[in-house]
Scaffold this motif. Structure first.
Motif, PDB file in Angstrom:
ATOM      1  N   SER A 125      70.948  28.055  45.388  1.00  0.00           N
ATOM      2  CA  SER A 125      71.480  27.306  44.250  1.00  0.00           C
ATOM      3  C   SER A 125      71.462  28.106  42.957  1.00  0.00           C
ATOM      4  N   LEU A 126      70.500  28.999  42.868  1.00  0.00           N
ATOM      5  CA  LEU A 126      70.322  29.710  41.601  1.00  0.00           C
ATOM      6  C   LEU A 126      71.476  30.627  41.250  1.00  0.00           C
ATOM      7  N   THR A 127      72.301  30.949  42.238  1.00  0.00           N
ATOM      8  CA  THR A 127      73.385  31.889  41.958  1.00  0.00           C
ATOM      9  C   THR A 127      74.367  31.347  40.930  1.00  0.00           C
ATOM     10  N   ILE A 128      74.362  30.035  40.714  1.00  0.00           N
ATOM     11  CA  ILE A 128      75.309  29.507  39.722  1.00  0.00           C
ATOM     12  C   ILE A 128      74.839  29.774  38.296  1.00  0.00           C
ATOM     13  N   ILE A 129      73.594  30.206  38.150  1.00  0.00           N
ATOM     14  CA  ILE A 129      73.113  30.519  36.808  1.00  0.00           C
ATOM     15  C   ILE A 129      73.573  31.912  36.402  1.00  0.00           C
ATOM     16  N   LYS A 130      74.273  32.003  35.307  1.00  0.00           N
ATOM     17  CA  LYS A 130      74.790  33.275  34.850  1.00  0.00           C
ATOM     18  C   LYS A 130      73.670  34.171  34.320  1.00  0.00           C
ATOM     19  N   ASP A 131      72.863  33.619  33.467  1.00  0.00           N
ATOM     20  CA  ASP A 131      71.786  34.350  32.799  1.00  0.00           C
ATOM     21  C   ASP A 131      70.749  34.860  33.809  1.00  0.00           C
ATOM     22  N   LYS A 132      70.783  36.163  34.044  1.00  0.00           N
ATOM     23  CA  LYS A 132      69.922  36.758  35.072  1.00  0.00           C
ATOM     24  C   LYS A 132      68.442  36.528  34.792  1.00  0.00           C
TER      25      LYS A 132
ATOM     26  N   THR B 122      61.049  20.787  43.451  1.00  0.00           N
ATOM     27  CA  THR B 122      62.122  21.569  42.839  1.00  0.00           C
ATOM     28  C   THR B 122      62.650  20.864  41.590  1.00  0.00           C
ATOM     29  N   LEU B 123      62.594  19.532  41.621  1.00  0.00           N
ATOM     30  CA  LEU B 123      63.063  18.793  40.448  1.00  0.00           C
ATOM     31  C   LEU B 123      62.126  19.011  39.262  1.00  0.00           C
ATOM     32  N   GLU B 136      71.327  19.286  34.718  1.00  0.00           N
ATOM     33  CA  GLU B 136      71.949  18.310  35.604  1.00  0.00           C
ATOM     34  C   GLU B 136      72.765  18.985  36.695  1.00  0.00           C
ATOM     35  N   THR B 137      73.464  20.019  36.285  1.00  0.00           N
ATOM     36  CA  THR B 137      74.291  20.744  37.242  1.00  0.00           C
ATOM     37  C   THR B 137      73.428  21.380  38.328  1.00  0.00           C
ATOM     38  N   LEU B 138      72.391  22.047  37.881  1.00  0.00           N
ATOM     39  CA  LEU B 138      71.534  22.732  38.836  1.00  0.00           C
ATOM     40  C   LEU B 138      70.865  21.728  39.776  1.00  0.00           C
ATOM     41  N   ARG B 139      70.535  20.576  39.226  1.00  0.00           N
ATOM     42  CA  ARG B 139      69.918  19.541  40.061  1.00  0.00           C
ATOM     43  C   ARG B 139      70.885  19.134  41.179  1.00  0.00           C
ATOM     44  N   GLY B 140      72.133  19.012  40.828  1.00  0.00           N
ATOM     45  CA  GLY B 140      73.138  18.677  41.830  1.00  0.00           C
ATOM     46  C   GLY B 140      73.235  19.742  42.903  1.00  0.00           C
ATOM     47  N   TRP B 141      73.238  20.989  42.469  1.00  0.00           N
ATOM     48  CA  TRP B 141      73.350  22.087  43.426  1.00  0.00           C
ATOM     49  C   TRP B 141      72.120  22.186  44.317  1.00  0.00           C
ATOM     50  N   LEU B 142      70.984  22.021  43.720  1.00  0.00           N
ATOM     51  CA  LEU B 142      69.752  22.091  44.503  1.00  0.00           C
ATOM     52  C   LEU B 142      69.789  21.072  45.629  1.00  0.00           C
ATOM     53  N   LYS B 144      72.355  19.527  46.896  1.00  0.00           N
ATOM     54  CA  LYS B 144      73.411  19.801  47.858  1.00  0.00           C
ATOM     55  C   LYS B 144      73.003  20.925  48.809  1.00  0.00           C
ATOM     56  N   ASP B 145      72.517  22.020  48.242  1.00  0.00           N
ATOM     57  CA  ASP B 145      72.160  23.164  49.079  1.00  0.00           C
ATOM     58  C   ASP B 145      71.031  22.826  50.042  1.00  0.00           C
ATOM     59  N   MET B 146      70.076  22.049  49.582  1.00  0.00           N
ATOM     60  CA  MET B 146      68.974  21.687  50.472  1.00  0.00           C
ATOM     61  C   MET B 146      69.473  20.794  51.604  1.00  0.00           C
ATOM     62  N   LEU B 147      70.293  19.853  51.253  1.00  0.00           N
ATOM     63  CA  LEU B 147      70.821  18.937  52.272  1.00  0.00           C
ATOM     64  C   LEU B 147      71.701  19.678  53.273  1.00  0.00           C
ATOM     65  N   LEU B 148      72.522  20.569  52.742  1.00  0.00           N
ATOM     66  CA  LEU B 148      73.388  21.344  53.627  1.00  0.00           C
ATOM     67  C   LEU B 148      72.569  22.188  54.579  1.00  0.00           C
ATOM     68  N   MET B 149      71.523  22.762  54.060  1.00  0.00           N
ATOM     69  CA  MET B 149      70.674  23.600  54.893  1.00  0.00           C
ATOM     70  C   MET B 149      70.091  22.761  56.025  1.00  0.00           C
ATOM     71  N   LEU B 150      69.655  21.575  55.702  1.00  0.00           N
ATOM     72  CA  LEU B 150      69.087  20.700  56.726  1.00  0.00           C
ATOM     73  C   LEU B 150      70.138  20.344  57.766  1.00  0.00           C
ATOM     74  N   ILE B 151      71.342  20.104  57.293  1.00  0.00           N
ATOM     75  CA  ILE B 151      72.417  19.758  58.206  1.00  0.00           C
ATOM     76  C   ILE B 151      72.784  20.937  59.099  1.00  0.00           C
ATOM     77  N   LYS B 152      72.863  22.095  58.469  1.00  0.00           N
ATOM     78  CA  LYS B 152      73.282  23.284  59.189  1.00  0.00           C
ATOM     79  C   LYS B 152      72.352  23.583  60.369  1.00  0.00           C
ATOM     80  N   PHE B 153      71.085  23.332  60.162  1.00  0.00           N
ATOM     81  CA  PHE B 153      70.129  23.674  61.211  1.00  0.00           C
ATOM     82  C   PHE B 153      69.569  22.436  61.900  1.00  0.00           C
ATOM     83  N   ALA B 154      70.315  21.348  61.784  1.00  0.00           N
ATOM     84  CA  ALA B 154      69.821  20.114  62.411  1.00  0.00           C
ATOM     85  C   ALA B 154      69.782  20.263  63.933  1.00  0.00           C
TER      86      ALA B 154
END
Lengths: 154, 154
Positions: A125-132, B122-123, B136-142, B144-154
């Motif tokens: 998820s962190l890749t969306i952050i621009k600021d390294k 993580t929150l 807020e954006t990062l929270r959404g991505w976090l 999503k990525d966590m859920l996707l990961m769980l799905i991918k390896f379900a």
DNA sequence: TATACTTTGACTATCTTTGACCTTTGTAAA
DNA sequence: TTTACAAAGGTCAAAGATAGTCAAAGTATA
């Protein structure tokens, strides 16, 4: 179909699991001969797959009687801390090192496979952050907070 | 008259139904070769027809022996995803809402207690971000990525 | 015709493989 | 002992092999 590098990685890891001493010694040129490639390909595999973060130690010697020794580090929270404490305390950590730490926590059976995947997902998820810089900092915090939680509810 | 994109979509979906593993691996260039078009056309098809909303997951690797992997989610996972998709795809999500989702996942027995705590941790980390919007954006991505990961390896 | 969808291609990013050149070490010859 | 040389292994940058992005141009549809 996998790459030469993947094949060499698998071969070396297999040798390692078969080894009683916990390490293997190879001749760079022999290995590259077996895989029909240039010797420096061996270095590429070592640099990308047998890193300290991933729990391997590579030593070598040049000249006559030269060798490359690959050692799988005994996973223990102690040496994990040796390797990663600095990062964790500093509050900043690189992506590679973070993933290495997660992998090793899993090796230790300290976290489950699913838990390791969850932790890795947060790094994605962190890749969306621009600021390294913010990225590194947040990565550190994420790891720290997740670790603390695991410890708290161990 | 159906478009190139439609044809490619049908072709890939057919391959998927024939696959036992639940996913297929293709070479972007080979596929575009078969359909006589530029490689990026493959990306267009993936982006418009094999989206998460439609129940597909796409992964890929570049470089030698690279590939594009298309995965069809199982119906049960699709249903689960439906419940959260709206929140997740909106790209931004509040802390309350996020914690609610995690609780919900736990209630549904989709994640363990430890996993829910991990996700909650993580929150907590996000509080160091000053920029509320980024938070807020990062929270959404976090999520999503966590859920996707769980799905991918379900 | 305006809008939405499709197709293309130039440019970019990532991962792997190769090869030319460099450094270190053991040992035989001077 | 010193020196020369052969036998390792190391470095680094270029080439090769894929895939991704984005915006412009083309086409179909309301």
């Amino acid at each position: 179909m996998s790459t030469l590098a993947d094949g060499m990685e698998d071969y070396l890891k297999k040798l390692l699991t078969l080894s009683v001493s916990g390490y293997i010694d190879i001749k760079r040129k022999e290995l590259s001969g077996k895989f029909n490639c240039v010797p420096s390909q061996v270095n590429y595999v070592l640099e990308t797959r047998f890193t300290l973060e991933k729990g391997y130690l590579v030593e070598s010697k040049r000249g006559g009687k030269g060798f490359v020794r690959i050692r799988k580090l005994q996973a223990s929270l102690e040496n994990l801390l040796d390797v990663f404490l600095q990062d964790i305390l500093s509050g900043q950590i690189s992506d590679d090192r973070a993933r290495g730490l997660i992998q090793r926590l899993y090796d230790l059976k300290y976290i489950s496979l699913r838990e390791s995947r969850l932790m890795e997902a947060t790094l994605d998820s962190l890749t969306i952050i621009k600021d390294k810089s913010l990225q590194e900092t947040l990565r550190g915090w994420l790891l720290k907070d997740m670790l603390l939680m695991l410890i708290k509810f161990a």
